[in-house]
Design an enzyme around this catalytic site. Sequence first.
Site, PDB file in Angstrom:
ATOM      1  N   ASP A 170     -65.765-109.665 -52.218  1.00 60.03           N
ATOM      2  CA  ASP A 170     -64.298-110.001 -52.808  1.00 60.03           C
ATOM      3  C   ASP A 170     -64.004-108.343 -52.138  1.00 60.03           C
ATOM      4  O   ASP A 170     -62.709-108.015 -53.144  1.00 60.03           O
ATOM      5  CB  ASP A 170     -64.292-110.823 -53.866  1.00 60.03           C
ATOM      6  CG  ASP A 170     -65.104-109.919 -55.505  1.00 60.03           C
ATOM      7  OD1 ASP A 170     -66.407-109.314 -55.010  1.00 60.03           O
ATOM      8  OD2 ASP A 170     -64.683-109.008 -56.403  1.00 60.03           O
ATOM      9  N   ASP A 223     -76.385-114.830 -47.486  1.00 60.58           N
ATOM     10  CA  ASP A 223     -77.193-115.612 -47.850  1.00 60.58           C
ATOM     11  C   ASP A 223     -76.388-116.880 -48.200  1.00 60.58           C
ATOM     12  O   ASP A 223     -77.351-117.877 -49.002  1.00 60.58           O
ATOM     13  CB  ASP A 223     -77.947-115.541 -49.227  1.00 60.58           C
ATOM     14  CG  ASP A 223     -78.925-114.242 -49.406  1.00 60.58           C
ATOM     15  OD1 ASP A 223     -79.811-113.995 -47.777  1.00 60.58           O
ATOM     16  OD2 ASP A 223     -79.442-113.946 -50.358  1.00 60.58           O
ATOM     17  N   ASP A 268     -78.896-103.038 -59.385  1.00 63.20           N
ATOM     18  CA  ASP A 268     -78.470-101.725 -59.192  1.00 63.20           C
ATOM     19  C   ASP A 268     -78.607-100.657 -59.901  1.00 63.20           C
ATOM     20  O   ASP A 268     -79.069 -99.497 -59.839  1.00 63.20           O
ATOM     21  CB  ASP A 268     -76.994-102.369 -59.199  1.00 63.20           C
ATOM     22  CG  ASP A 268     -76.059-103.080 -60.528  1.00 63.20           C
ATOM     23  OD1 ASP A 268     -77.274-103.659 -61.551  1.00 63.20           O
ATOM     24  OD2 ASP A 268     -75.299-103.321 -60.256  1.00 63.20           O
ATOM     25  N   ASP A 310     -69.397-105.646 -51.565  1.00 65.93           N
ATOM     26  CA  ASP A 310     -69.831-106.842 -52.518  1.00 65.93           C
ATOM     27  C   ASP A 310     -68.135-107.654 -52.168  1.00 65.93           C
ATOM     28  O   ASP A 310     -67.529-106.972 -51.425  1.00 65.93           O
ATOM     29  CB  ASP A 310     -69.536-107.367 -54.019  1.00 65.93           C
ATOM     30  CG  ASP A 310     -71.057-107.027 -55.393  1.00 65.93           C
ATOM     31  OD1 ASP A 310     -71.728-107.126 -54.504  1.00 65.93           O
ATOM     32  OD2 ASP A 310     -71.058-106.718 -56.087  1.00 65.93           O
TER      33      ASP A 310
END
Length: 533
Positions: free
Chosen positions: A197, A136, A289, A195
């Site tokens: 990282d 994105d 989530d 995610d």
Amino acid sequence: MDQISSTTLLPEAFQGTRDDITEQIGFIWEQVKGPLIVPLLKVAVFVCLAMSVMLFLERVYMGIVIILVKLFRRKPEKRYKWEPIRDDVELGNSPYPMVLVQIPMYNEKEVYALSIGAACGLSWPSDRIIIQVLDDSTDPTIKDLVELECQRWASKGINIKYEIRDNRNGYKAGALKEGMKHSYVRHCDYVAIFDADFQPEPDFLWRTIPFLLHNPEIALVQARWKFVNADECLMTRLQEMSLDYHFKVEQEVGSATYAFFGFNGTAGVWRISALNEAGGWKDRTTVEDMDLAVRASLKGWKFVYIGDVKVKNELPSTFKAYRFQQHRWSCGPANLFRKMAMEIVRNRKVSLWKKVHVIYNFFFVRKIIAHIVTFVFYCVVIPTTVLVPEVKIPKWGAVYIPSTITLLNAVGTPRSLHLIVFWILFENVMSLHRTKATLIGLLEAGRVNEWVVTEKLGEALKSKMAIKASKKPRIQIGDRLHLLELGVGAYLFFCACYDFAFGKNHFFIYLYFQAIAFFIMGFGYVGTFVPNS
């Protein structure tokens, strides 16, 4: 020479006026204190003590459960069927389920290569896995870099898809939802989410997928987070203490008792049929989530947490990034509670005890009471009782209960026990921000859907910081001053001085330290400071 007094330096009229004002303020305070302040403060003390007892009982309950789990060695492999997937010469790779790996990202210049590389390094038959990078990014340079990285791995034979969209509607939830719409996803049985990282170990799927494969009632397998930069600064060490308790105790207890806990948004594997049955990804709150986890649980699905499987990731090391993250993590659950409370009550698929657990333990005590009582009691009510000695706080409420709660929280990270005082002061300051965010979520106020991606520094930016360390960075005061923290710090400092001069309960020792903590964080002297480019 005669000693010069203040009256010789100030006109008599002004001196008299100043004394009159002081007397008037004192008179008004005495008139208001008895009929108004004292009763209100007594009610506040009672409510705070009640909330403290609720939080205390919750912590003790989880402590007892986690001890029993450890004593009886109730590991997930014993509670559920778990067998490694075995190769079959005749069937080839067909016994292996099809797995989709989603990596949502937004302008992740410093860490995109790490996460993509780790996902592409997962050990799984190459024809039974699809890596999906959901980019994105709004920076065209970063988009080009991410696309080139995907092409590089594709040239090595990895089945990797680079997906973009023309808007950021729904933020992360919107990206994940769009990712599930592609035709190739229809052939997948499970979806692992990481995610930008997060760096899973190569055996991640080997250790998690068997739970889903052999137990059709399980919808989610959640792994634990391992922090690669916990030793970067004091703030990251203190974050580690809080998050270790969350994973080692809260998630473990939820998994062992009600087979329910909040999905952490990453480092987990979902059964796609369960995800779809629950209604898929929704962007109505900033905790998509947790929203999905609650809805799936209400459909009767079970979750399992595996603390032995750890996925490396990065803690926010700048105070600005941490504040934004904590706003989202505090506001989102409160807003979700507001939206789903009655839906949980009316649900007929789960037991009454599970409803009580989700509404009372999971939402009310942990996501609302814990934040509010920490700030209101320890940073407002206790200091105010210094100014109103008519209101007494029992020692069990002011000392014993908070001490026990603190020790129960700290046992999750034994290596940091010597930092427990710093952790208390730090958490009390952050409770101001979390309480504000919780109230915004409950009331659906202005910043309720604010989504700011948590900044990751990565190794590259840290190298740049080291180069700039020799130069004195230009500091903009507006970037570092936090007026709310400074205001609360000033109030605590005033109460400490008053208690030192006139009080008898020695609260000033705590109040001085807490005021200093508010001042330090109010002036932005916490965490890693990143110089401007």
